[in-house]
Design a protein around this motif. Sequence first.
Motif, PDB file in Angstrom:
ATOM      1  N   SER A   1      62.315  41.807  12.190  1.00  0.00           N
ATOM      2  CA  SER A   1      61.509  41.358  11.049  1.00  0.00           C
ATOM      3  C   SER A   1      61.425  39.838  10.981  1.00  0.00           C
ATOM      4  CB  SER A   1      62.090  41.912   9.740  1.00  0.00           C
ATOM      5  OG  SER A   1      63.278  41.239   9.372  1.00  0.00           O
ATOM      6  N   LEU A   2      62.472  39.155  11.458  1.00  0.00           N
ATOM      7  CA  LEU A   2      62.460  37.693  11.466  1.00  0.00           C
ATOM      8  C   LEU A   2      61.281  37.150  12.260  1.00  0.00           C
ATOM      9  CD1 LEU A   2      66.208  36.726  12.081  1.00  0.00           C
ATOM     10  CD2 LEU A   2      64.906  36.457   9.982  1.00  0.00           C
ATOM     11  N   VAL A   3      60.972  37.819  13.357  1.00  0.00           N
ATOM     12  CA  VAL A   3      59.863  37.388  14.215  1.00  0.00           C
ATOM     13  C   VAL A   3      58.539  37.908  13.664  1.00  0.00           C
ATOM     14  CG1 VAL A   3      58.884  37.514  16.529  1.00  0.00           C
ATOM     15  CG2 VAL A   3      61.371  37.310  16.230  1.00  0.00           C
ATOM     16  N   ALA A   4      58.517  39.164  13.247  1.00  0.00           N
ATOM     17  CA  ALA A   4      57.262  39.812  12.885  1.00  0.00           C
ATOM     18  C   ALA A   4      56.599  39.178  11.673  1.00  0.00           C
ATOM     19  CB  ALA A   4      57.498  41.299  12.626  1.00  0.00           C
ATOM     20  N   ASN A   5      57.375  38.843  10.659  1.00  0.00           N
ATOM     21  CA  ASN A   5      56.766  38.383   9.409  1.00  0.00           C
ATOM     22  C   ASN A   5      55.975  37.087   9.577  1.00  0.00           C
ATOM     23  OD1 ASN A   5      56.450  37.596   6.548  1.00  0.00           O
ATOM     24  ND2 ASN A   5      57.801  39.330   6.185  1.00  0.00           N
ATOM     25  N   PRO A   6      56.567  36.018  10.095  1.00  0.00           N
ATOM     26  CA  PRO A   6      55.759  34.796  10.240  1.00  0.00           C
ATOM     27  C   PRO A   6      54.693  34.889  11.327  1.00  0.00           C
ATOM     28  CG  PRO A   6      57.954  34.462  11.147  1.00  0.00           C
ATOM     29  CD  PRO A   6      57.984  35.783  10.439  1.00  0.00           C
ATOM     30  N   VAL A   7      54.978  35.587  12.431  1.00  0.00           N
ATOM     31  CA  VAL A   7      53.999  35.662  13.521  1.00  0.00           C
ATOM     32  C   VAL A   7      52.760  36.424  13.091  1.00  0.00           C
ATOM     33  CG1 VAL A   7      53.549  36.645  15.805  1.00  0.00           C
ATOM     34  CG2 VAL A   7      55.651  35.344  15.405  1.00  0.00           C
ATOM     35  N   PHE A   8      52.947  37.605  12.492  1.00  0.00           N
ATOM     36  CA  PHE A   8      51.783  38.364  12.046  1.00  0.00           C
ATOM     37  C   PHE A   8      51.104  37.690  10.863  1.00  0.00           C
ATOM     38  CE2 PHE A   8      53.768  41.799  14.513  1.00  0.00           C
ATOM     39  CZ  PHE A   8      52.656  42.248  15.216  1.00  0.00           C
ATOM     40  N   GLY A   9      51.875  36.966  10.057  1.00  0.00           N
ATOM     41  CA  GLY A   9      51.250  36.189   8.994  1.00  0.00           C
ATOM     42  C   GLY A   9      50.313  35.139   9.551  1.00  0.00           C
ATOM     43  N   ALA A  10      50.780  34.402  10.585  1.00  0.00           N
ATOM     44  CA  ALA A  10      49.941  33.378  11.218  1.00  0.00           C
ATOM     45  C   ALA A  10      48.713  33.994  11.875  1.00  0.00           C
ATOM     46  CB  ALA A  10      50.762  32.610  12.252  1.00  0.00           C
ATOM     47  N   ILE A  11      48.878  35.163  12.489  1.00  0.00           N
ATOM     48  CA  ILE A  11      47.738  35.829  13.124  1.00  0.00           C
ATOM     49  C   ILE A  11      46.727  36.266  12.060  1.00  0.00           C
ATOM     50  CG2 ILE A  11      47.026  37.853  14.450  1.00  0.00           C
ATOM     51  CD1 ILE A  11      49.704  37.633  15.943  1.00  0.00           C
ATOM     52  N   SER A  12      47.227  36.769  10.922  1.00  0.00           N
ATOM     53  CA  SER A  12      46.284  37.192   9.874  1.00  0.00           C
ATOM     54  C   SER A  12      45.519  36.003   9.301  1.00  0.00           C
ATOM     55  CB  SER A  12      47.010  37.964   8.769  1.00  0.00           C
ATOM     56  OG  SER A  12      47.693  37.104   7.883  1.00  0.00           O
ATOM     57  N   ASP A  13      46.149  34.803   9.263  1.00  0.00           N
ATOM     58  CA  ASP A  13      45.439  33.603   8.824  1.00  0.00           C
ATOM     59  C   ASP A  13      44.225  33.326   9.707  1.00  0.00           C
ATOM     60  OD1 ASP A  13      47.071  32.901   6.656  1.00  0.00           O
ATOM     61  OD2 ASP A  13      48.460  31.778   7.926  1.00  0.00           O
ATOM     62  N   ARG A  14      44.295  33.753  10.953  1.00  0.00           N
ATOM     63  CA  ARG A  14      43.238  33.462  11.929  1.00  0.00           C
ATOM     64  C   ARG A  14      42.374  34.676  12.254  1.00  0.00           C
ATOM     65  NH1 ARG A  14      47.268  30.319  11.925  1.00  0.00           N
ATOM     66  NH2 ARG A  14      47.128  28.141  12.591  1.00  0.00           N
ATOM     67  N   THR A  15      42.492  35.712  11.439  1.00  0.00           N
ATOM     68  CA  THR A  15      41.727  36.934  11.661  1.00  0.00           C
ATOM     69  C   THR A  15      40.406  36.867  10.892  1.00  0.00           C
ATOM     70  OG1 THR A  15      43.705  38.276  11.993  1.00  0.00           O
ATOM     71  CG2 THR A  15      41.699  39.440  11.326  1.00  0.00           C
ATOM     72  N   THR A  16      39.318  37.216  11.572  1.00  0.00           N
ATOM     73  CA  THR A  16      38.027  37.343  10.897  1.00  0.00           C
ATOM     74  C   THR A  16      37.508  38.760  11.130  1.00  0.00           C
ATOM     75  OG1 THR A  16      36.893  36.507  12.872  1.00  0.00           O
ATOM     76  CG2 THR A  16      37.427  34.915  11.159  1.00  0.00           C
ATOM     77  N   SER A  17      37.147  39.424  10.057  1.00  0.00           N
ATOM     78  CA  SER A  17      36.593  40.771  10.180  1.00  0.00           C
ATOM     79  C   SER A  17      35.805  41.086   8.922  1.00  0.00           C
ATOM     80  CB  SER A  17      37.717  41.805  10.364  1.00  0.00           C
ATOM     81  OG  SER A  17      38.339  42.085   9.125  1.00  0.00           O
ATOM     82  N   ARG A  18      35.010  42.109   8.987  1.00  0.00           N
ATOM     83  CA  ARG A  18      34.229  42.530   7.823  1.00  0.00           C
ATOM     84  C   ARG A  18      35.135  43.032   6.706  1.00  0.00           C
ATOM     85  NH1 ARG A  18      31.102  47.998   9.496  1.00  0.00           N
ATOM     86  NH2 ARG A  18      30.622  47.887   7.267  1.00  0.00           N
ATOM     87  N   TYR A  19      36.401  43.314   7.031  1.00  0.00           N
ATOM     88  CA  TYR A  19      37.361  43.804   6.042  1.00  0.00           C
ATOM     89  C   TYR A  19      38.248  42.685   5.489  1.00  0.00           C
ATOM     90  CZ  TYR A  19      35.912  48.063   8.392  1.00  0.00           C
ATOM     91  OH  TYR A  19      35.159  49.067   8.952  1.00  0.00           O
TER      92      TYR A  19
END
Length: 416
Positions: free
Chosen positions: A75-93
């Motif tokens: 979880s230490l790795v997943a939380n910030p990494v996926f958070g950063a990826i979601s900041d850069r995600t573009t989608s219709r949703y």
Amino acid sequence: MGADAATTPSHTATGEPVQPVRGAWILRFSLAWVGLFAGLFGAIQVLLPMQAETFAGAGKEGVLALVLGLGAAASLVANPVFGAISDRTTSRYGRRVPWVAAGFLGGAVGLIVLAAAGSVAVMIIGWCVVQTALNAAYAALSATIPDEVPVRQRGTAAGWSGLALIVGVGIGTGLANLDHAVAAGYLGCAVFLLLAGLPFVLARQRPATTAPPPIDWRRFLAGFWVDPRRHPDFGWAWFTRFLVNLGNSIALLYLFYFLADSVRVADPKLAVTIATGVNLAAVLVATMVAGIASDRLHRRRVFVCGGALAMSAAAVLMACWPTWSGVLVAAVLLGLGFGTYSAVDLALLTQVLPTAADRARDLGVLNIASSLPQVVAPVAAGALVTGPGGYPLLYAVAAAVGVVGAVLVYRIRSVR
């Protein structure tokens, strides 16, 4: 007369939301949190301890610490990494929903793996999958607060998410106790997780207004370090959250075994359920009162500090009064403290973020302060509980750590 909703901007130029969120949004948001916490804590509170005892017998504490510690490391790795990826995600949703959906689905798969586990190794794999997936969802859900909720409503919104935590714990624990078979408990939690997330995932979301720049991997990795000298309030928020959560993790890690081996209740599984229910009742009172009061008084620190001190007082009570009556009184005090703390702490965190563009990443870094104690606590708690001090020393240390965290909240200067 107010401006036409169609011409009123929903966000300021700095990216801060200005339009209040409606009750339907809060309901979907809260239900998603309930499902996430049910998936996590049904396992942590009951199912993983039972499974560890089945596989290891007298060595149950060591196996449970190993499984929880490795899952927390994931979880230490997943939380910030996926958070950063979601900041850069573009989608219709939108930026967040794809990761909420993927995280819930992956979490359900991990719980199914745990249901089928026939060894400690498979337990570890299943729990690491659960922690990785649900922390991806956790990062995305956390970021929807600064994305969508204006500052004046954040105490209330954070209060609902804090309430969702304890409701999720109660539902997860209840599902774990529906059947004496561990597998049935895991499957029940997996089904509820998926159903609870559907309203949030299926609702119409606001897509990102601008596309993020291409990822520069050097800057991407460097961004996970937020210099506390440049952003001291961010640094103090991280450190105080780490201490309060470390104290709480140390206190709760071996609750199942404390009830069985020290309090000597006849049915520790039932006792955990009852204590959780009592705790839930206290949190129901504290969470919404604290969140709304924090918004109306425009103050965060006094609630965060007071809640953390109450949690430490509950640990002192466990150390000094190791009886079933003492556990129930401590459960009430812990509920009042945790409800107050969790209702306002998240709102405070959203107000110390360095930039609007990297909200989920920075919240993910702050969430490490919640996950890292799950790695440290098994090591510390295992040494304390097996030493000459036993459970009294364990709870005394938990209380002391929490008190230090509570006091240091006042080093945060930019939030009242």
